[in-house]
Design a protein around this motif. Structure first.
Motif, PDB file in Angstrom:
ATOM      1  N   GLN A 161      42.192  40.554  38.248  1.00  0.00           N
ATOM      2  CA  GLN A 161      43.807  40.318  37.863  1.00  0.00           C
ATOM      3  C   GLN A 161      44.167  39.100  38.863  1.00  0.00           C
ATOM      4  OE1 GLN A 161      45.435  41.580  35.375  1.00  0.00           O
ATOM      5  NE2 GLN A 161      47.262  40.284  35.714  1.00  0.00           N
ATOM      6  N   ALA A 162      43.757  39.208  40.129  1.00  0.00           N
ATOM      7  CA  ALA A 162      44.238  38.183  41.186  1.00  0.00           C
ATOM      8  C   ALA A 162      43.338  36.839  40.919  1.00  0.00           C
ATOM      9  CB  ALA A 162      43.790  38.584  42.613  1.00  0.00           C
ATOM     10  N   ASN A 163      42.215  36.787  40.490  1.00  0.00           N
ATOM     11  CA  ASN A 163      41.519  35.927  39.898  1.00  0.00           C
ATOM     12  C   ASN A 163      42.158  34.963  38.878  1.00  0.00           C
ATOM     13  OD1 ASN A 163      39.102  34.405  40.649  1.00  0.00           O
ATOM     14  ND2 ASN A 163      37.803  35.145  39.321  1.00  0.00           N
ATOM     15  N   LEU A 164      42.526  35.715  38.001  1.00  0.00           N
ATOM     16  CA  LEU A 164      43.317  35.295  36.805  1.00  0.00           C
ATOM     17  C   LEU A 164      44.522  34.407  37.296  1.00  0.00           C
ATOM     18  CD1 LEU A 164      42.824  37.690  33.923  1.00  0.00           C
ATOM     19  CD2 LEU A 164      42.180  35.451  34.064  1.00  0.00           C
ATOM     20  N   MET A 165      45.271  35.298  38.151  1.00  0.00           N
ATOM     21  CA  MET A 165      46.692  34.764  38.615  1.00  0.00           C
ATOM     22  C   MET A 165      46.303  33.402  39.455  1.00  0.00           C
ATOM     23  SD  MET A 165      49.426  36.995  38.276  1.00  0.00           S
ATOM     24  CE  MET A 165      50.126  37.259  39.890  1.00  0.00           C
ATOM     25  N   LEU A 166      45.255  33.607  40.347  1.00  0.00           N
ATOM     26  CA  LEU A 166      44.860  32.349  41.217  1.00  0.00           C
ATOM     27  C   LEU A 166      44.696  31.257  40.210  1.00  0.00           C
ATOM     28  CD1 LEU A 166      44.509  32.092  44.045  1.00  0.00           C
ATOM     29  CD2 LEU A 166      42.348  32.253  43.785  1.00  0.00           C
ATOM     30  N   GLU A 167      43.834  31.309  39.240  1.00  0.00           N
ATOM     31  CA  GLU A 167      43.605  30.112  38.290  1.00  0.00           C
ATOM     32  C   GLU A 167      44.738  29.600  37.741  1.00  0.00           C
ATOM     33  OE1 GLU A 167      40.743  31.208  35.606  1.00  0.00           O
ATOM     34  OE2 GLU A 167      39.164  31.776  37.004  1.00  0.00           O
ATOM     35  N   GLN A 168      45.487  30.676  37.246  1.00  0.00           N
ATOM     36  CA  GLN A 168      46.938  29.975  36.702  1.00  0.00           C
ATOM     37  C   GLN A 168      47.667  29.162  37.674  1.00  0.00           C
ATOM     38  OE1 GLN A 168      47.855  30.470  33.528  1.00  0.00           O
ATOM     39  NE2 GLN A 168      49.958  29.681  34.110  1.00  0.00           N
ATOM     40  N   ARG A 169      47.860  29.796  38.860  1.00  0.00           N
ATOM     41  CA  ARG A 169      48.566  29.161  40.160  1.00  0.00           C
ATOM     42  C   ARG A 169      48.018  27.789  40.433  1.00  0.00           C
ATOM     43  NH1 ARG A 169      49.370  33.596  44.571  1.00  0.00           N
ATOM     44  NH2 ARG A 169      49.835  31.892  45.672  1.00  0.00           N
ATOM     45  N   VAL A 170      46.798  27.640  40.169  1.00  0.00           N
ATOM     46  CA  VAL A 170      45.964  26.454  40.869  1.00  0.00           C
ATOM     47  C   VAL A 170      46.223  25.566  39.545  1.00  0.00           C
ATOM     48  CG1 VAL A 170      43.758  25.211  40.815  1.00  0.00           C
ATOM     49  CG2 VAL A 170      44.005  27.493  42.036  1.00  0.00           C
ATOM     50  N   LEU A 171      46.458  26.178  38.290  1.00  0.00           N
ATOM     51  CA  LEU A 171      46.554  24.998  37.531  1.00  0.00           C
ATOM     52  C   LEU A 171      48.065  24.493  37.524  1.00  0.00           C
ATOM     53  CD1 LEU A 171      44.573  24.200  34.979  1.00  0.00           C
ATOM     54  CD2 LEU A 171      46.029  26.075  33.661  1.00  0.00           C
ATOM     55  N   GLU A 172      49.030  25.465  37.877  1.00  0.00           N
ATOM     56  CA  GLU A 172      50.435  24.963  37.953  1.00  0.00           C
ATOM     57  C   GLU A 172      50.510  23.995  38.893  1.00  0.00           C
ATOM     58  OE1 GLU A 172      52.458  28.761  38.502  1.00  0.00           O
ATOM     59  OE2 GLU A 172      52.305  29.135  36.283  1.00  0.00           O
ATOM     60  N   ARG A 173      49.887  24.604  40.069  1.00  0.00           N
ATOM     61  CA  ARG A 173      49.917  23.365  41.391  1.00  0.00           C
ATOM     62  C   ARG A 173      49.405  22.208  41.054  1.00  0.00           C
ATOM     63  NH1 ARG A 173      50.847  26.386  46.372  1.00  0.00           N
ATOM     64  NH2 ARG A 173      52.716  27.314  45.863  1.00  0.00           N
ATOM     65  N   THR A 174      48.215  22.108  40.371  1.00  0.00           N
ATOM     66  CA  THR A 174      47.617  20.985  40.158  1.00  0.00           C
ATOM     67  C   THR A 174      48.669  20.007  39.124  1.00  0.00           C
ATOM     68  OG1 THR A 174      45.787  22.134  39.970  1.00  0.00           O
ATOM     69  CG2 THR A 174      45.817  19.841  39.237  1.00  0.00           C
TER      70      THR A 174
ATOM     71  N   THR B 267      36.537  55.335  42.340  1.00  0.00           N
ATOM     72  CA  THR B 267      37.785  55.109  41.775  1.00  0.00           C
ATOM     73  C   THR B 267      38.631  53.897  42.473  1.00  0.00           C
ATOM     74  OG1 THR B 267      38.002  57.339  41.530  1.00  0.00           O
ATOM     75  CG2 THR B 267      40.027  56.284  41.133  1.00  0.00           C
ATOM     76  N   GLU B 268      38.515  53.786  43.700  1.00  0.00           N
ATOM     77  CA  GLU B 268      39.003  52.629  44.657  1.00  0.00           C
ATOM     78  C   GLU B 268      38.430  51.414  43.974  1.00  0.00           C
ATOM     79  OE1 GLU B 268      39.137  55.695  45.933  1.00  0.00           O
ATOM     80  OE2 GLU B 268      41.269  55.885  46.100  1.00  0.00           O
ATOM     81  N   ARG B 269      36.956  51.584  44.226  1.00  0.00           N
ATOM     82  CA  ARG B 269      36.025  50.325  43.904  1.00  0.00           C
ATOM     83  C   ARG B 269      36.480  49.722  42.531  1.00  0.00           C
ATOM     84  NH1 ARG B 269      30.055  51.466  44.223  1.00  0.00           N
ATOM     85  NH2 ARG B 269      30.109  50.845  41.877  1.00  0.00           N
ATOM     86  N   LYS B 270      36.633  50.577  41.647  1.00  0.00           N
ATOM     87  CA  LYS B 270      37.033  50.004  40.286  1.00  0.00           C
ATOM     88  C   LYS B 270      38.393  49.605  40.252  1.00  0.00           C
ATOM     89  CE  LYS B 270      35.423  51.284  36.372  1.00  0.00           C
ATOM     90  NZ  LYS B 270      35.131  52.009  34.940  1.00  0.00           N
ATOM     91  N   GLN B 271      39.524  50.258  40.929  1.00  0.00           N
ATOM     92  CA  GLN B 271      40.741  49.578  40.899  1.00  0.00           C
ATOM     93  C   GLN B 271      40.950  48.482  41.722  1.00  0.00           C
ATOM     94  OE1 GLN B 271      42.828  52.862  42.943  1.00  0.00           O
ATOM     95  NE2 GLN B 271      43.304  53.862  40.923  1.00  0.00           N
TER      96      GLN B 271
END
Lengths: 788, 387
Positions: free
Chosen positions: A331-344, A320-324
């Protein structure tokens, strides 16, 4: 057969016949009896086996006799067997004892008496001793109290005796009511069992601590093993699942889901799957289940054959924890890409802004440079003209009084030029457009020139100026370093009263250390040889000095120290001056208070540190630190150094043909006057077009002088390049015509320009053109010409 | 105690039965009695006695017979009743009464034995069989042979009922009734150690008599050595025929040798035709040996002492003692020591008209069973007990 018949004796001595007859009769009777007896015996013998009562008796008696004999034999055999049995029992490793139904020991072997430490006499007590003996056996076995009662028929207890042996006491009830006891030394089995038990405990401990659920089910889907994790997950008591069917932990609906996996694993295939299940606390957990079949293998001949699985192993991990966390990570990865895009994007915007700002700054810088260049050009142009006129005037005047005035005018013009140069320098520094051109040169030569230059001023101020010569070379910008030192020298002269002394010298090492050396003058300078990569140029004076509080502000712009000494100085200078003047030449510079500010800023630009140490009424030491380099031999550098000191004779250029182009009519006029004065024939024009109209068929001059900044955006270099084609053609046509040197005059004195000129082999002089410098250059250029 | 003993001299059948019952029940307060065996003098009013016993003991199975004298706790006795009670916890007794002795062949015997075994059931322990026979039926040899063949290895003993020397009628009591011309067969299953034994004290002499004329069915010997039997017997003893009586018979027995053993053939009476009637089967051609009597009590004591080590303390010895031995004891005035011996070994029993031992019909022996308490002097030997 002996009989005791009453036979008459054979006494036949009696001779009478009657006696004989009587005897005969007797014998006959006897004979008859014997016959009868004989008959009876024969009958008896022959009647044996008939069904008469006596025969039955005889038969029974015979039988009985036979039975007795047989019994005797049997008893003998039995006794022998008993003996054998006794031996066997005595040789048993086990202790054996037999108690009869009343509890009395009937029989035991030596081992039993040894293991129980009971003597034969004790064991043989004819009393109901079983319980008593059991107690002592149990005591000697160190068994817990009460074990005697627990030791029911057909059971066994195990205990240790003192010498480390482990014995098992077993009790068996026999069918005839007697009881058999056995004492077995099970020390070895016991230790083996203990080892097994220990390893079993280990395995259990390990499996219980593995963070996974482990179970084993048989082919009937009944639990045969579960670990702690498994029991905990399903909330059952430890070990309660053993022997229970799978339905004990799964509801029917869940079983339907699991059914295909059961079928698969029981068909001999491993299976791994994920499934959601509720744990004992009711939470839904995601489980990764692995079913691995337990394939029982057996061999038929050499072929190994797999049969149906005996059951299967179950390994369940709670993921369960592993899946979570995996989901969260995604999710974090997606967010990170978004943020990198914004920062760029933000960064590129900032970058854009910076680029814009840089562009604006560059533009501003550019316009400032242009402004300064324009100002110096516009200011210096008329000044230059004035100085040229004045120079011409001085050469044409023979009247002494007029000459004095011309000289004064020249000096004033010189001062103005210097003042302007200072202001422009300051402005350049301020604007950050001053360019640095580093080179390696002889410091000694430079100092010689500067001291020589300042000597007249010092002489005038009645101050002794002395130079300690040096052979060291440094890397710096000659012009800028000269400016710094000139300022320091002129300051020193200015603030040193008459009769004072000024010393210029060089110390190895940094100024701070040099200063300490000044204090400890006895110390030899060579002590610092190891740090000779740095030099300090020092200007020492015995002047008025600077208060400690003031030492910080003297380098600020437009700050001057006003003190009585200055007034005195002014009076002294006025007194010394033969010409009454409201504005002494050097006060123009003083008035602005820019000298040390320029020193500081220029030094900073060069990366040279400037230090001051001073004591009021004692004097000051100004030091400039700069890097030392190895000497390089350069004739050109020597020559350049000599230039300022060489003056040429009047009219050295008679018959020399010179073209001058400048858009400023005043300059042209002044230049033409000067050059004509020197014996040159001059064609001057304000533009290329005018020049071309004037020169007509004249193929080429001996020297072409052009101003860089011409009207309508034309440049002197462009013009000179255009003309050089004409010169080349002319040279090709006429053998006596040579390509003339080109001198470019410019208020702009940039490296770019000089580089361009150098590539074109054009010569250069900065505006305002000092007549001395022009003459020296011309001599050089035309000398080469004449040499040909 | 698993066995209980009692006796009575009361002549009234009711009172006698009551005394026996109360005595036995008093002893058996803790352990219920499962079986009662009694021996009674023949001069009781038997039908009344039968009724009295039947009423007194109610459900308890009772078997008994008439005697030629009883052995009670006081030794040899007359005109009395001796009764033995057997505790149910230690004994299971099966009984069958055979009334048609002439038809008792091997097949019948096998059926009887099977029946007895079924009745005795599954009580653990060992088995012996006791027979009580009509002592005047003259069927003993044939019946016992058939029974022995069927019993196989099961030890067997018994006695033929007597009638106080009347030689008219002997009786057996079975299920509330007295029978003649019958046999009662008892199968004892017991947890107690026991030994079945037989002993006699006579040794062989040298004189021999050959039976030259006999009637086997009636046990009458007409001639011995081709002379009238009584005359030949009296001549042998140096007596006149008129002097012959039971005491002479008891002290001067004749025996037949089979194999290595001499079997006493006791003379019952002298008949008017000078023939002799015996207590056992006789036939032509039998060679009879005149026996020399030994010390009867010493012999018996020796035999009984031999048994005790294997059995422990004697709880009871059932003795089938030949009537002629009682006569010998009386003649030799040995009643006192005999009583002492009997008391020592807890002997109870009766005087018989013949003893039975493993299928053989004997005369002038002491045959019986000794039951011990099993509290043996244990010793480290695997040799078991019994025999």
């Amino acid at each position: 057969m002996a009989t005791n018949l009453n036979l008459p004796s054979s006494n036949v001595q009696a001779a009478d016949a009657s006696a004989l007859a009587q005897e005969l009769e007797l014998l006959r009777a006897q004979n008859a009896k014997l016959k009868k007896i004989n008959q009876a015996l024969i009958e008896r013998v022959e009647a044996a086996g008939s069904a008469s009562p006596y025969a039955a008796f005889q038969h029974a008696a015979t039988l009985s006799e036979q039975v007795r004999e047989r019994t005797a034999l049997q008893q003998q055999a039995l006794a022998q067997k008993s003996l054998l049995l006794q031996h066997t029992v005595d040789n048993l490793a086990q202790g054996v004892a037999l108690a009869d139904p009343s509890g009395v020991f009937q029989l035991w072997n030596q081992q039993f008496s040894q293991l129980t430490s009971l003597s034969d006499e004790q064991l043989a007590q004819p009393i109901f001793a079983e319980q008593l003996l059991l107690q002592s056996v149990i005591a000697s076995l160190c068994l817990p109290a009460g074990t005697a009662q627990d030791l029911v028929a057909n059971s066994a207890v195990t205990g240790a005796v003192v010498d480390g042996k482990v014995l098992t006491l077993a009790r068996y009830q026999l069918s005839d009511g007697s009881t058999l006891f056995t004492l077995t030394d099970v020390s070895e089995q016991h230790s083996y069992t203990e080892t097994l038990r220990a390893s079993e405990r280990w395995i259990r401990t390990i499996t219980d601590h593995i963070p996974a659920m482990i179970a084993y089910l048989d082919a009937d889907l009944c639990f045969r093993f579960t670990n702690q994790g498994y029991d905990d997950f399903y909330g059952v008591e430890r070990g309660a699942l053993l022997g229970m069917p799978i339905s004990a932990v799964h509801q029917a609906s869940a079983l339907v889901q699991l059914q295909p996996h059961f079928q698969k694993v029981l068909a001999g295939q491993s299976t791994v799957f994920e499934i959601d299940e509720n744990n004992s606390a009711g939470e839904t957990r995601c489980l990764l289940k692995s079913y691995v079949p337990n394939l029982a293998s057996h061999f038929v001949g050499d072929l190994k054959q797999d049969t149906q699985p005996l059951g299967f192993f179950v390994l369940i991990r709670d993921i369960t924890e592993r899946k979570q966390s995996s989901a969260a990570l995604q999710q974090a990865n997606l967010m990170l890409e978004q943020r990198v895009l914004e920062r760029t994007q933000a960064l590129s915007e900032v970058n854009q802004q910076l680029l814009q700002a840089k562009k604006i700054a560059e533009q501003a810088n550019q316009s400032k440079s242009q402004f300064l260049a324009a100002i110096s050009h516009d200011l210096l142009q008329p000044l230059n003209a004035a100085r040229l006129f004045n120079a011409t005037l001085a050469e044409q005047t023979s009247n002494a009084k007029s000459l004095q005035l011309v000289d004064s005018t020249a000096r004033s013009l010189e001062n103005v030029a210097q003042l302007l140069a200072t202001l422009v320098d300051m402005s350049r520094l301020e604007a950050g457009v001053q360019q640095v051109e580093l080179s390696k040169f002889s410091l000694g030569r430079l100092l010689q020139d500067l001291v020589a230059e300042a000597q007249p001023q010092a002489h005038q101020a009645k101050v002794t100026l002395r130079l300690v010569s040096t052979k060291l070379w440094v890397q710096s910008d000659v012009t800028l370093l000269s400016r710094i030192l000139r300022n320091l020298l002129s300051n020193a002269i200015r603030y040193t009263p008459a009769g004072g002394k000024i010393l210029v010298g060089v110390r190895r090492g940094r100024a701070s250390q040099a200063e300490s050396l000044i204090r400890a003058t006895s110390r030899p300078s060579s002590a610092l040889g190891s740090q000779a990569s740095w030099l300090s140029v020092q200007v020492l004076d015995t002047g008025v000095g600077i208060a400690e509080d003031d030492q910080a502000i003297i380098f600020q712009e437009f700050k001057r120290l006003v003190r009585p000494t200055l007034q005195k100085q002014l009076e002294k200078r006025q007194a010394n001056s033969e010409v009454t003047s409201k504005l002494p030449s050097d006060l123009a510079n003083d008035g602005l208070g820019l000298g040390l500010a320029i020193v500081k800023k220029t030094a900073a630009l060069l990366g040279h540190a400037v230090h001051v140490r001073s004591q009021l009424a004692r004097g000051s030491v100004f030091s400039v630190e700069l890097p030392q380099v190895h000497q390089i031999a350069s004739v050109a550098a020597d020559k350049a150094a000599q230039l300022s000191t060489e003056l040429l004779l009047l009219k050295p250029f008679a018959g020399t043909h010179i073209w001058v182009v400048d858009n400023d009519l005043a300059i042209i006029t002044a230049m033409q006057a000067l050059l004509t004065q020197w014996g040159c024939s001059v064609i001057s024009a304000q533009s290329e077009r005018e020049l071309l109209s004037l020169i007509k068929d004249d193929p080429s001059p001996d020297l072409l002088i052009v101003d860089q900044q011409l009207a309508d955006g034309e440049t002197g270099t462009e013009l000179a390049k255009a003309l050089s084609n004409r010169f080349t053609n002319a040279a090709a046509k006429h053998a006596n015509v040579r390509i003339p040197p080109v001198l470019v005059i410019s208020a702009e004195n940039s490296a770019d320009l000089r580089a361009e000129l150098a590539s074109l082999r054009f010569h250069f002089l900065p505006k305002p053109v000092a007549p001395v410098k022009l003459k020296a250059l011309m001599m050089n250029l035309l000398g080469q010409v004449s040499a040909k | 105690m698993p066995v209980f003993r009692s006796s009575t001299n009361l002549r009234d059948p009711q009172l006698a039965a009551a005394e026996l019952t109360s005595s036995l029940l008093a002893q058996a307060a803790a352990e219920p009695i499962g079986f009662v065996l009694f021996f009674c003098a023949a001069d009781y009013a038997l039908p009344e006695l039968a009724d009295a016993l039947k009423n007194s003991f109610a459900e308890v199975q009772v078997v008994g017979c008439t005697t030629a004298g009883e052995i009670s706790q006081v030794g040899y006795a007359d005109h009395s009743i001796v009764a033995l009670g057997f505790a149910r916890g230690h004994f299971q007794v099966a009984s069958i009464c055979v009334t048609d002795l002439a038809q008792f062949d091997l097949i019948k015997a096998q059926q009887v034995v099977e029946q007895l075994k079924r009745q005795a059931g599954a009580v653990s322990g060992q088995t012996f069989v006791m027979t009580l026979l009509d002592g005047l039926s003259a069927q003993e040899e044939l019946v016992l042979l058939a029974l022995e063949s069927a019993l196989g290895a099961i030890p067997h003993f018994g006695g033929s009922a007597g009638d106080n020397h009347q030689l008219r009628r002997t009786h057996l009591y079975f299920q509330g009734q007295f029978y003649t011309q019958a046999a009662v067969m008892l199968m004892f299953q017991t947890t107690l150690p026991f030994a079945v034994f037989s002993t006699q004290h006579l040794t062989a002499g040298t004189d021999k008599l050959v039976v030259t004329s006999a009637s086997p069915q009636s046990r009458v010997v007409h001639e011995l050595n081709a002379e009238p039997a009584a005359l030949a017997y009296a001549d042998l003893l140096g007596l006149s025929v008129a002097e012959l009586d039971a005491t002479v018979f008891a002290l001067n027995p004749l025996a037949v040798r089979i194999g290595q053993e001499y079997y006493i053939r006791s003379i019952q009476k002298v008949n008017a035709d000078l023939s002799l009637t015996f207590y056992c089967a006789m036939a032509n051609g039998m060679v009879l040996t005149a026996m020399q009597p030994g010390d009867m009590l010493a012999d018996l004591a020796n035999k009984l002492n031999q048994l005790t080590p294997a059995l422990g303390l004697p709880l009871l010895t059932i003795g089938c003692d030949c009537v002629l031995r009682k006569i010998e004891v009386a003649k030799l005035a040995l009643a006192e020591p005999a009583a002492e011996l009997f008391q020592k070994f807890k002997v109870l029993g009766f005087n018989t008209y013949g003893e039975h031992f493993n299928g053989v019909h004997l005369n002038q022996t002491f045959t019986g069973v000794m039951l011990g308490d099993g509290n043996l002097l244990a010793k480290p030997s695997v040799t078991g007990h019994g025999n």
